[in-house]
Design a protein around this motif. Structure first.
Motif, PDB file in Angstrom:
ATOM      1  N   VAL A  35       0.862  -1.179   0.000  1.00 30.44           N
ATOM      2  CA  VAL A  35       0.000   0.000   0.000  1.00 30.44           C
ATOM      3  C   VAL A  35       0.900   1.231   0.000  1.00 30.44           C
ATOM      4  CG1 VAL A  35      -0.223   0.009   2.522  1.00 30.44           C
ATOM      5  CG2 VAL A  35      -2.006   1.047   1.162  1.00 30.44           C
ATOM      6  N   TYR A  36       0.402   2.343  -0.559  1.00 24.37           N
ATOM      7  CA  TYR A  36       1.214   3.555  -0.638  1.00 24.37           C
ATOM      8  C   TYR A  36       0.349   4.795  -0.463  1.00 24.37           C
ATOM      9  CZ  TYR A  36      -0.566   3.306  -5.409  1.00 24.37           C
ATOM     10  OH  TYR A  36      -1.399   3.214  -6.505  1.00 24.37           O
ATOM     11  N   LYS A  37       1.015   5.883  -0.055  1.00 24.03           N
ATOM     12  CA  LYS A  37       0.356   7.178   0.134  1.00 24.03           C
ATOM     13  C   LYS A  37       1.107   8.203  -0.716  1.00 24.03           C
ATOM     14  CE  LYS A  37       1.255   6.760   4.512  1.00 24.03           C
ATOM     15  NZ  LYS A  37       1.400   6.967   5.954  1.00 24.03           N
ATOM     16  N   MET A  38       0.365   9.007  -1.465  1.00 19.75           N
ATOM     17  CA  MET A  38       0.929  10.089  -2.266  1.00 19.75           C
ATOM     18  C   MET A  38       0.624  11.395  -1.523  1.00 19.75           C
ATOM     19  SD  MET A  38       1.999   8.177  -4.709  1.00 19.75           S
ATOM     20  CE  MET A  38       2.341   9.062  -6.207  1.00 19.75           C
ATOM     21  N   HIS A  39       1.605  12.289  -1.434  1.00 22.81           N
ATOM     22  CA  HIS A  39       1.516  13.449  -0.559  1.00 22.81           C
ATOM     23  C   HIS A  39       2.023  14.710  -1.258  1.00 22.81           C
ATOM     24  CE1 HIS A  39       3.040  15.944   2.827  1.00 22.81           C
ATOM     25  NE2 HIS A  39       2.055  15.388   3.500  1.00 22.81           N
ATOM     26  N   CYS A  65      -4.201  14.475 -11.411  1.00 19.60           N
ATOM     27  CA  CYS A  65      -4.305  14.906 -10.016  1.00 19.60           C
ATOM     28  C   CYS A  65      -3.139  14.359  -9.196  1.00 19.60           C
ATOM     29  CB  CYS A  65      -5.635  14.458  -9.417  1.00 19.60           C
ATOM     30  SG  CYS A  65      -5.885  15.047  -7.721  1.00 19.60           S
ATOM     31  N   ILE A  66      -2.892  13.078  -9.341  1.00 21.16           N
ATOM     32  CA  ILE A  66      -1.850  12.426  -8.545  1.00 21.16           C
ATOM     33  C   ILE A  66      -0.455  12.893  -8.967  1.00 21.16           C
ATOM     34  CG2 ILE A  66      -0.866  10.191  -7.877  1.00 21.16           C
ATOM     35  CD1 ILE A  66      -3.707   9.021  -8.331  1.00 21.16           C
ATOM     36  N   SER A  67      -0.302  13.316 -10.204  1.00 15.47           N
ATOM     37  CA  SER A  67       1.012  13.771 -10.668  1.00 15.47           C
ATOM     38  C   SER A  67       1.487  15.022  -9.927  1.00 15.47           C
ATOM     39  CB  SER A  67       1.003  14.015 -12.179  1.00 15.47           C
ATOM     40  OG  SER A  67       0.193  15.121 -12.499  1.00 15.47           O
ATOM     41  N   LYS A  68       0.595  15.666  -9.176  1.00 15.15           N
ATOM     42  CA  LYS A  68       0.980  16.829  -8.352  1.00 15.15           C
ATOM     43  C   LYS A  68       1.736  16.406  -7.093  1.00 15.15           C
ATOM     44  CE  LYS A  68      -3.247  18.275  -7.942  1.00 15.15           C
ATOM     45  NZ  LYS A  68      -4.455  19.034  -7.611  1.00 15.15           N
ATOM     46  N   ALA A  69       1.728  15.105  -6.792  1.00 15.94           N
ATOM     47  CA  ALA A  69       2.384  14.607  -5.572  1.00 15.94           C
ATOM     48  C   ALA A  69       3.871  14.937  -5.595  1.00 15.94           C
ATOM     49  CB  ALA A  69       2.171  13.107  -5.438  1.00 15.94           C
ATOM     50  N   LYS A  70       4.379  15.304  -4.447  1.00 20.23           N
ATOM     51  CA  LYS A  70       5.799  15.633  -4.306  1.00 20.23           C
ATOM     52  C   LYS A  70       6.583  14.476  -3.704  1.00 20.23           C
ATOM     53  CE  LYS A  70       5.151  19.899  -5.587  1.00 20.23           C
ATOM     54  NZ  LYS A  70       5.040  20.051  -7.010  1.00 20.23           N
ATOM     55  N   ARG A  71       5.881  13.623  -2.955  1.00 22.36           N
ATOM     56  CA  ARG A  71       6.553  12.509  -2.302  1.00 22.36           C
ATOM     57  C   ARG A  71       5.570  11.386  -2.029  1.00 22.36           C
ATOM     58  NH1 ARG A  71       7.650  14.275   3.864  1.00 22.36           N
ATOM     59  NH2 ARG A  71       5.559  14.930   4.346  1.00 22.36           N
ATOM     60  N   PHE A  72       6.119  10.232  -1.663  1.00 25.42           N
ATOM     61  CA  PHE A  72       5.286   9.080  -1.372  1.00 25.42           C
ATOM     62  C   PHE A  72       5.963   8.210  -0.322  1.00 25.42           C
ATOM     63  CE2 PHE A  72       8.237   7.629  -4.516  1.00 25.42           C
ATOM     64  CZ  PHE A  72       8.478   6.290  -4.222  1.00 25.42           C
ATOM     65  N   SER A  73       5.167   7.352   0.267  1.00 26.95           N
ATOM     66  CA  SER A  73       5.649   6.384   1.237  1.00 26.95           C
ATOM     67  C   SER A  73       4.901   5.088   0.957  1.00 26.95           C
ATOM     68  CB  SER A  73       5.349   6.875   2.657  1.00 26.95           C
ATOM     69  OG  SER A  73       5.822   5.952   3.614  1.00 26.95           O
ATOM     70  N   TYR A  74       5.550   3.964   1.233  1.00 28.17           N
ATOM     71  CA  TYR A  74       4.895   2.689   0.975  1.00 28.17           C
ATOM     72  C   TYR A  74       5.152   1.696   2.097  1.00 28.17           C
ATOM     73  CZ  TYR A  74       9.501   1.101  -0.573  1.00 28.17           C
ATOM     74  OH  TYR A  74      10.833   0.792  -0.627  1.00 28.17           O
ATOM     75  N   LEU A  75       4.295   0.691   2.133  1.00 28.88           N
ATOM     76  CA  LEU A  75       4.377  -0.388   3.108  1.00 28.88           C
ATOM     77  C   LEU A  75       4.214  -1.695   2.351  1.00 28.88           C
ATOM     78  CD1 LEU A  75       4.207  -1.398   6.153  1.00 28.88           C
ATOM     79  CD2 LEU A  75       1.733  -1.296   5.823  1.00 28.88           C
ATOM     80  N   VAL A  76       5.188  -2.569   2.447  1.00 27.59           N
ATOM     81  CA  VAL A  76       5.081  -3.886   1.846  1.00 27.59           C
ATOM     82  C   VAL A  76       4.247  -4.745   2.791  1.00 27.59           C
ATOM     83  CG1 VAL A  76       6.352  -5.954   1.141  1.00 27.59           C
ATOM     84  CG2 VAL A  76       7.292  -3.681   0.645  1.00 27.59           C
ATOM     85  N   THR A  77       3.175  -5.327   2.255  1.00 26.50           N
ATOM     86  CA  THR A  77       2.279  -6.146   3.075  1.00 26.50           C
ATOM     87  C   THR A  77       1.488  -7.103   2.186  1.00 26.50           C
ATOM     88  OG1 THR A  77       0.413  -6.140   4.596  1.00 26.50           O
ATOM     89  CG2 THR A  77       0.527  -4.314   3.063  1.00 26.50           C
TER      90      THR A  77
END
Length: 111
Positions: A35-39, A65-77
């Motif tokens: 799972v990941y979060k775009m921020h 819309c999502i291309s405006k994201a500057k960073r992301f974080s993810y969790l392998v699960t």
């Protein structure tokens, strides 16, 4: 750092990875379920999941819309969809039952 104690396959969330950092390459993103979060600008734009994190991230950043994201974080699960559902529920509880900005736009386009 993970607070998903009921997710047996959970590891820690990655640090926030900045799209403008030259050291961030697609090859660094695992091809595993997660799972990941775009921020951007102090807010979550999108919460996503997929069987292949690398492919899912590549596909979602083509969205205007999502291309405006500057960073992301993810969790392998192994429980990506369940964790995504929990993250969205928590987000909605903290934001007047609204979805993250890019998810709200996508949801309206589906209706």
């Amino acid at each position: 750092m993970s607070n998903h104690k009921n997710d047996e396959g959970a590891k820690d969330w990655s640090p926030w990875l900045d799209f403008t950092q030259p050291s961030i390459t697609v090859a660094a993103i695992p091809e595993l379920s997660g799972v990941y979060k775009m921020h951007t600008s102090m807010k979550i734009l999108y919460i996503g999941s997929g069987e292949n994190l690398r492919q899912s991230l590549l596909e979602c950043i083509s969205d205007p819309c999502i291309s405006k994201a500057k960073r992301f974080s993810y969790l392998v699960t192994r429980s990506a969809d369940k964790v995504k559902e929990q993250l969205i529920k928590k987000y909605q509880e903290n934001h007047g039952n609204r979805l993250p900005e890019c998810m709200e736009k996508h949801h309206k386009n589906i209706e």
